[in-house]
Write an enzyme that holds these catalytic residues in place. Structure first.
Site, mmCIF file in Angstrom:
data_model
loop_
_atom_site.group_PDB
_atom_site.id
_atom_site.type_symbol
_atom_site.label_atom_id
_atom_site.label_comp_id
_atom_site.label_asym_id
_atom_site.label_seq_id
_atom_site.Cartn_x
_atom_site.Cartn_y
_atom_site.Cartn_z
ATOM 1 N N LYS A 97 -21.464 72.083 82.121
ATOM 2 C CA LYS A 97 -22.103 72.797 83.416
ATOM 3 C C LYS A 97 -22.996 73.963 83.403
ATOM 4 O O LYS A 97 -23.961 74.091 84.226
ATOM 5 C CB LYS A 97 -20.924 73.130 84.300
ATOM 6 C CG LYS A 97 -19.679 72.278 84.630
ATOM 7 C CD LYS A 97 -18.334 72.827 84.964
ATOM 8 C CE LYS A 97 -17.288 72.006 85.165
ATOM 9 N NZ LYS A 97 -16.303 72.735 85.227
ATOM 10 N N GLY A 98 -23.087 74.556 82.121
ATOM 11 C CA GLY A 98 -23.502 75.854 82.125
ATOM 12 C C GLY A 98 -25.002 75.673 82.458
ATOM 13 O O GLY A 98 -25.789 76.639 83.109
ATOM 14 N N GLU A 116 -30.291 73.636 77.606
ATOM 15 C CA GLU A 116 -28.988 74.447 77.342
ATOM 16 C C GLU A 116 -29.034 75.656 77.662
ATOM 17 O O GLU A 116 -30.066 76.277 78.204
ATOM 18 C CB GLU A 116 -28.608 74.283 75.572
ATOM 19 C CG GLU A 116 -27.569 74.996 75.179
ATOM 20 C CD GLU A 116 -26.273 74.396 75.868
ATOM 21 O OE1 GLU A 116 -26.167 74.582 76.986
ATOM 22 O OE2 GLU A 116 -25.306 73.857 75.075
ATOM 23 N N ASP A 117 -27.746 76.321 78.394
ATOM 24 C CA ASP A 117 -27.911 77.455 78.851
ATOM 25 C C ASP A 117 -27.829 78.766 77.596
ATOM 26 O O ASP A 117 -28.843 79.806 77.956
ATOM 27 C CB ASP A 117 -26.603 77.773 79.567
ATOM 28 C CG ASP A 117 -25.190 77.351 78.796
ATOM 29 O OD1 ASP A 117 -25.237 76.879 77.602
ATOM 30 O OD2 ASP A 117 -24.316 77.551 79.400
ATOM 31 N N ASP A 135 -25.083 79.956 70.786
ATOM 32 C CA ASP A 135 -24.579 81.024 70.117
ATOM 33 C C ASP A 135 -24.260 80.622 68.668
ATOM 34 O O ASP A 135 -25.301 81.150 67.965
ATOM 35 C CB ASP A 135 -23.322 81.061 70.988
ATOM 36 C CG ASP A 135 -22.255 82.056 70.490
ATOM 37 O OD1 ASP A 135 -22.661 83.196 70.213
ATOM 38 O OD2 ASP A 135 -20.964 82.035 70.519
ATOM 39 N N LYS A 172 -28.695 83.650 71.293
ATOM 40 C CA LYS A 172 -27.956 84.965 70.447
ATOM 41 C C LYS A 172 -28.408 84.742 68.913
ATOM 42 O O LYS A 172 -27.197 84.117 68.276
ATOM 43 C CB LYS A 172 -26.510 84.968 70.650
ATOM 44 C CG LYS A 172 -26.073 85.469 72.038
ATOM 45 C CD LYS A 172 -24.540 85.473 71.988
ATOM 46 C CE LYS A 172 -24.025 85.575 73.499
ATOM 47 N NZ LYS A 172 -22.623 85.418 73.301
ATOM 48 N N PHE A 202 -21.412 89.070 75.394
ATOM 49 C CA PHE A 202 -20.798 87.941 76.152
ATOM 50 C C PHE A 202 -21.119 87.894 77.581
ATOM 51 O O PHE A 202 -21.079 89.073 78.345
ATOM 52 C CB PHE A 202 -19.271 87.776 76.131
ATOM 53 C CG PHE A 202 -18.727 86.511 76.742
ATOM 54 C CD1 PHE A 202 -18.829 85.419 75.826
ATOM 55 C CD2 PHE A 202 -18.464 86.265 77.930
ATOM 56 C CE1 PHE A 202 -18.323 83.963 76.662
ATOM 57 C CE2 PHE A 202 -18.139 85.061 78.752
ATOM 58 C CZ PHE A 202 -18.109 84.056 77.775
ATOM 59 N N VAL A 203 -21.995 87.057 78.110
ATOM 60 C CA VAL A 203 -22.785 87.164 79.318
ATOM 61 C C VAL A 203 -22.405 86.006 80.226
ATOM 62 O O VAL A 203 -21.913 85.063 79.830
ATOM 63 C CB VAL A 203 -24.396 87.060 79.062
ATOM 64 C CG1 VAL A 203 -24.938 88.124 78.340
ATOM 65 C CG2 VAL A 203 -24.604 85.891 78.408
ATOM 66 N N ASP A 220 -20.537 81.105 82.438
ATOM 67 C CA ASP A 220 -19.146 81.362 83.082
ATOM 68 C C ASP A 220 -18.200 82.218 82.283
ATOM 69 O O ASP A 220 -18.434 82.320 80.765
ATOM 70 C CB ASP A 220 -18.332 80.189 83.375
ATOM 71 C CG ASP A 220 -17.711 79.371 82.101
ATOM 72 O OD1 ASP A 220 -18.597 79.019 81.401
ATOM 73 O OD2 ASP A 220 -16.515 79.240 81.924
ATOM 74 N N ARG A 240 -20.485 81.648 87.600
ATOM 75 C CA ARG A 240 -21.760 80.691 87.472
ATOM 76 C C ARG A 240 -22.833 80.748 88.388
ATOM 77 O O ARG A 240 -23.958 80.680 88.308
ATOM 78 C CB ARG A 240 -21.067 79.312 87.334
ATOM 79 C CG ARG A 240 -20.403 79.000 86.216
ATOM 80 C CD ARG A 240 -20.318 77.256 86.224
ATOM 81 N NE ARG A 240 -19.305 77.025 85.357
ATOM 82 C CZ ARG A 240 -19.172 76.754 83.838
ATOM 83 N NH1 ARG A 240 -20.312 76.963 83.310
ATOM 84 N NH2 ARG A 240 -18.288 76.183 83.278
HETATM 85 P P1 IMP Z 1 -22.318 77.261 70.183
HETATM 86 O O1 IMP Z 1 -21.763 75.753 69.930
HETATM 87 O O2 IMP Z 1 -21.377 78.435 69.677
HETATM 88 O O3 IMP Z 1 -23.607 77.348 70.154
HETATM 89 O O4 IMP Z 1 -21.898 77.496 71.760
HETATM 90 C C1 IMP Z 1 -22.734 77.315 72.994
HETATM 91 C C2 IMP Z 1 -21.838 77.346 74.194
HETATM 92 O O5 IMP Z 1 -20.844 78.266 73.973
HETATM 93 C C3 IMP Z 1 -22.779 77.475 75.227
HETATM 94 O O6 IMP Z 1 -23.090 76.158 75.780
HETATM 95 C C4 IMP Z 1 -21.770 78.080 76.399
HETATM 96 O O7 IMP Z 1 -21.050 77.272 76.984
HETATM 97 C C5 IMP Z 1 -20.648 78.782 75.395
HETATM 98 N N1 IMP Z 1 -21.127 80.283 75.195
HETATM 99 C C6 IMP Z 1 -21.443 80.861 74.080
HETATM 100 N N2 IMP Z 1 -21.993 82.302 74.277
HETATM 101 C C7 IMP Z 1 -21.497 82.643 75.749
HETATM 102 C C8 IMP Z 1 -21.657 83.651 76.589
HETATM 103 O O8 IMP Z 1 -22.156 84.968 76.198
HETATM 104 N N3 IMP Z 1 -21.255 83.561 77.747
HETATM 105 C C9 IMP Z 1 -20.863 82.452 78.423
HETATM 106 N N4 IMP Z 1 -20.844 81.216 77.549
HETATM 107 C C10 IMP Z 1 -21.199 81.195 76.224
HETATM 108 MG MG MG Z 2 -22.064 75.390 77.596
#
Ligand code: IMP
Ligand code: MG
Length: 172
Positions: A41-42, A97-98, A101, A129, A150-151, A157, A163
């Site tokens: 949803k992000g 994508e939002d 990470d 990040k 963490f944002v 969210d 959100r």
């Molecule tokens: P990745 O697979 O580790 O790159 O994770 C990506 C997903 O983790 C994003 O789409 C978010 O849903 C969640 N996420 C990662 N960092 C944050 C953050 O700082 N705040 C909120 N959601 C996060």
């Molecule tokens: Mg996400």
């Protein structure tokens, strides 16, 4: 007790940067149309604001994946909660994508959507990040690189809350 929030990226900065990204995307996809794949949803807020500013023809589809549950640490697993409604074969696909990470979600999605024969496949993320990356993934469009904090807000969210904040903030 209510969480204490510190603004990291203001509403004005987000809006200015989205305008720049949309201009760049509109130039890069000149003469084509771009198929935006919004990762729920992000990314919903970012995707809507970006789509409105893109000047080449836009089509939209939505996908929902889960890698986090209600934790703040990546589990490494990616599960498709909702797949795309339509085929992307022959489309110029841009994943919206939002935040990136670890990169696991996007690496998985690039592999999966890549098997469906799009004409092209790229990623646009509002936030990145880079310090947290464990999987190599090429991200063509990045709104903001941020430190390892963490944002929340602007789609992001913490346990489904925040959100709707119009800015990106850190919970202190
Ligand atoms: P990745 O697979 O580790 O790159 O994770 C990506 C997903 O983790 C994003 O789409 C978010 O849903 C969640 N996420 C990662 N960092 C944050 C953050 O700082 N705040 C909120 N959601 C996060
Ligand atoms: Mg996400």
């Amino acid at each position: 007790m209510a969480d204490k929030l510190r603004v990291m990226i203001s509403e004005e900065r987000i809006s200015k940067r989205i305008k720049e990204l949309a201009e760049q995307i509109s130039r890069d996809y000149e003469g084509k149309s771009v198929h935006l794949v919004c990762i729920l949803k992000g990314s919903a807020f970012f995707c809507c604001d970006l789509a409105k500013r893109i000047t080449v023809p836009v089509t939209l589809d939505f996908m929902s994946v889960s890698s986090y549950g209600n934790e703040t640490i990546s589990s490494g697993r990616v599960r498709i909660v909702k797949d795309l409604d339509e085929s992307i074969q022959g489309d110029d696909v841009l994943i919206i994508e939002d935040i990136i990470d670890s990169g696991r979600t996007l690496a998985y999605l690039m592999d999966l959507l890549g098997t469906r024969a799009p004409a092209s496949l790229n990623i646009c993320t509002l936030l990145d990040k880079p310090d947290r990356r464990v999987t190599d993934v090429y991200v063509k469009y990045v709104g903001f690189e941020i430190p390892d904090e963490f944002v929340v807000g602007y789609g992001l969210d913490f346990q489904q809350k925040y959100r709707n904040l119009p800015y990106v903030a850190v919970i202190e």
